[in-house]
Design an enzyme around this catalytic site. Structure first.
Site, PDB file in Angstrom:
ATOM      1  N   ASP A   1       6.625  -0.681   1.161  1.00 47.45           N
ATOM      2  CA  ASP A   1       5.462   0.141   0.849  1.00 47.45           C
ATOM      3  C   ASP A   1       5.622   1.402   1.687  1.00 47.45           C
ATOM      4  OD1 ASP A   1       2.919   1.428   0.907  1.00 47.45           O
ATOM      5  OD2 ASP A   1       1.968  -0.437   0.274  1.00 47.45           O
ATOM      6  N   HIS A   2       5.933   2.511   1.021  1.00 50.34           N
ATOM      7  CA  HIS A   2       6.368   3.684   1.787  1.00 50.34           C
ATOM      8  C   HIS A   2       5.269   4.251   2.679  1.00 50.34           C
ATOM      9  CE1 HIS A   2       4.551   6.110  -1.508  1.00 50.34           C
ATOM     10  NE2 HIS A   2       4.450   7.050  -0.590  1.00 50.34           N
TER      11      HIS A   2
ATOM     12  N   HIS B   1      -0.813   0.391  -1.146  1.00 49.45           N
ATOM     13  CA  HIS B   1      -0.985   1.419  -0.115  1.00 49.45           C
ATOM     14  C   HIS B   1      -2.320   1.317   0.622  1.00 49.45           C
ATOM     15  CE1 HIS B   1       2.557   3.033  -1.838  1.00 49.45           C
ATOM     16  NE2 HIS B   1       2.001   3.778  -2.773  1.00 49.45           N
TER      17      HIS B   1
END
Length: 489
Positions: free
Chosen positions: A183-184, A246
């Site tokens: 999950d960036h 996110h």
């Protein structure tokens, strides 16, 4: 600069797609420019459809670097592209890919003084959730599991049942230590700095609880439309794309207890504890929206009910947060593009101290901006110099890049790619986290609110604007909520 990383063969599934062009190849370029890539490596792009010869694929990658990185060091770019190739593969047929990986490993062995066991494989699955099972089976058939680290992109499934099936499929082939669910947002400097802000400063942690904090907002509006990703959004929607991933991960960092160490086991345990206390969502406190014009986008159904916007009220039933609402909001085609966490404090109730206009002062807020150049701001009230006891507003501001001139920040994908090559899973997500977050959101999938229309460039449906009783930090605050601040401050 010489890297201490093992030789690597990086295999990028979906290498001709948007994510690869915008994030993955730019991330590899920046790592190369900083001397952080392995001394010996190869990059194999793969997918169902070939872009042509290796030279044509390299030209396509170079175009993406020119667009998304900008001013390139030609020597660095050329050296990186020299290691890039492309082969076709699918869930049904991975023979050419398997051969290409083994050929690349042979070349790495010729260049460096190492053994085959020293060569690592990074397998990056930038594919839809429904394609993962087939790809994992292909990797097993082609004997590409040994010495590999598998990177899985979000969303991890499409609901609780599919997430469980997906986790079981992956676990049947890859040992857990080899799986990196990415999950960036967790690679962003500003997100990691939440931990430093809370646990390295005696000013904040003692006040980080229900006795001092009245609400928390996690706000990730986007000005972009779906931009040609209509097919993806029709199958996913805003909740699956952004909230279960996110925004819930941001909530975990804001709300967790002291992990006592910055390592995988400690951070995962702390997040698991807070997610276990999150109350399953009440669909009656969730607002879905769809921007006007979404149905005119390519690959979108004329009668689509898919949400492009979500505003959600969440509650955490533990001693620290009981009674404190968390408001999450995200969506497409909104008024601003931001990544903002707002911690709103209780009114101190000293009514004899008033602003110049005689009204009541707005609550203090701590605002964490998670942009590429992160910033922290704290509202304060002070006496205006002069003969009267009148208040004025001020802001303490910490610019986390400008105030640290020798800082060396990493872009999110750049950092996370590096962590995969290092084998560090601290900033990656566990299978248990994935399933728990789907459990929390499943009631909304079972009883979906209607997707209310909203004008592009607005802050979403009025019902969402009205969701927090004291207004959003970001937005036009229709209705004049108490404590509202103009967007952008």
């Amino acid at each position: 600069m010489s890297s201490d990383l093992s030789p690597h063969v990086l295999v990028l599934f979906g290498a001709t797609g948007d994510l690869a062009a915008r994030k993955l190849f730019p991330g590899l370029y920046r790592l190369a420019a900083a001397g952080r890539l392995p001394d010996h490596f190869a990059v194999i792009g793969t997918g169902r459809h070939s872009p042509g010869s290796d030279e044509e694929f390299r030209a396509q990658v170079r175009e993406g670097l020119d667009e998304f990185v900008g001013d390139l060091d030609d020597d660095v770019a050329t050296a990186l592209l020299d290691q890039v190739s492309f082969v076709t593969s699918s869930a049904e047929d991975g023979a050419e890919l398997g051969e290409a990986v083994r050929d690349a490993e042979d070349r790495l062995l010729e260049r460096g003084s190492c053994l085959l066991g020293d060569v690592r494989r990074l397998l990056y699955l930038s594919v839809p959730p429904g394609a993962v099972e087939g790809m994992v089976g292909m990797l097993e058939r082609e004997d590409l599991v040994a010495r590999s680290r598998l990177v899985a992109e979000k969303p991890f499934g499409t609901d609780l049942a599919t997430a469980r099936e997906l986790n079981a499929t992956v676990a049947s082939v890859f040992p857990d230590a080899q799986v990196f669910r990415i999950d960036h947002f967790l690679g962003k400097e500003g997100v990691q700095n939440i931990l430093a802000l809370r646990f390295a400063n005696g000013l904040f942690e003692p006040a980080w609880n229900r006795h001092t904090i009245s609400s928390v907002q996690i706000d990730v509006p986007e000005t972009l439309t779906v931009e040609g990703r209509g097919s993806f959004y029709e199958s996913t929607g805003c909740l699956r794309d952004m909230v279960t991933t996110h925004l819930c991960q941001l909530l975990g960092f804001v709300a967790l207890e002291d992990p006592h160490a910055y390592r995988e086991s400690a951070l995962r345990a702390a997040k698991a504890a807070v997610f276990s206390a999150v109350r399953p969502l009440d669909p009656g406190r969730v607002v879905f929206g769809q921007y006007d014009g979404y149905r005119d986008e390519p690959d979108v159904a004329e009668d689509s009910t898919v949400e492009t916007f979500a505003a959600i009220e969440m509650w955490i039933d533990n001693d620290r947060w009981r009674g404190v609402p968390f408001y999450l909001r995200t969506g497409k085609a909104l008024a601003e593009g931001r990544r903002t966490i707002t911690v709103r404090f209780h009114d101190p109730r000293h009514r004899w101290l008033k602003p110049e206009d005689g009204g009541q002062p707005a609550p203090n807020e701590l605002v964490i901006e998670l942009a590429d150049q992160p910033r922290i701001e704290i509202d304060i009230r002070a006496k205006r110099p002069g003969p009267d006891m009148a208040l004025v507003e001020g802001v303490f501001r910490l610019d986390l890049v400008g105030d640290v001139p020798d800082a060396d920040p990493l872009e999110a994908y750049e950092r996370l790619l590096l962590e995969v090559m290092r084998g560090d899973r601290t900033l990656f997500i566990s299978a248990d986290e994935v399933e728990r977050l789907w459990e929390i959101c499943q009631p909304v999938l079972d009883r979906r609110p209607p997707a209310l229309s909203y004008p592009a460039g607005s802050w979403g449906p009025q019902e969402a604007v009205d969701l927090p009783s004291d207004g959003w930090h970001l937005g036009d605050h229709v209705g004049g909520h108490a404590g509202a601040h103009p967007a952008g401050r």
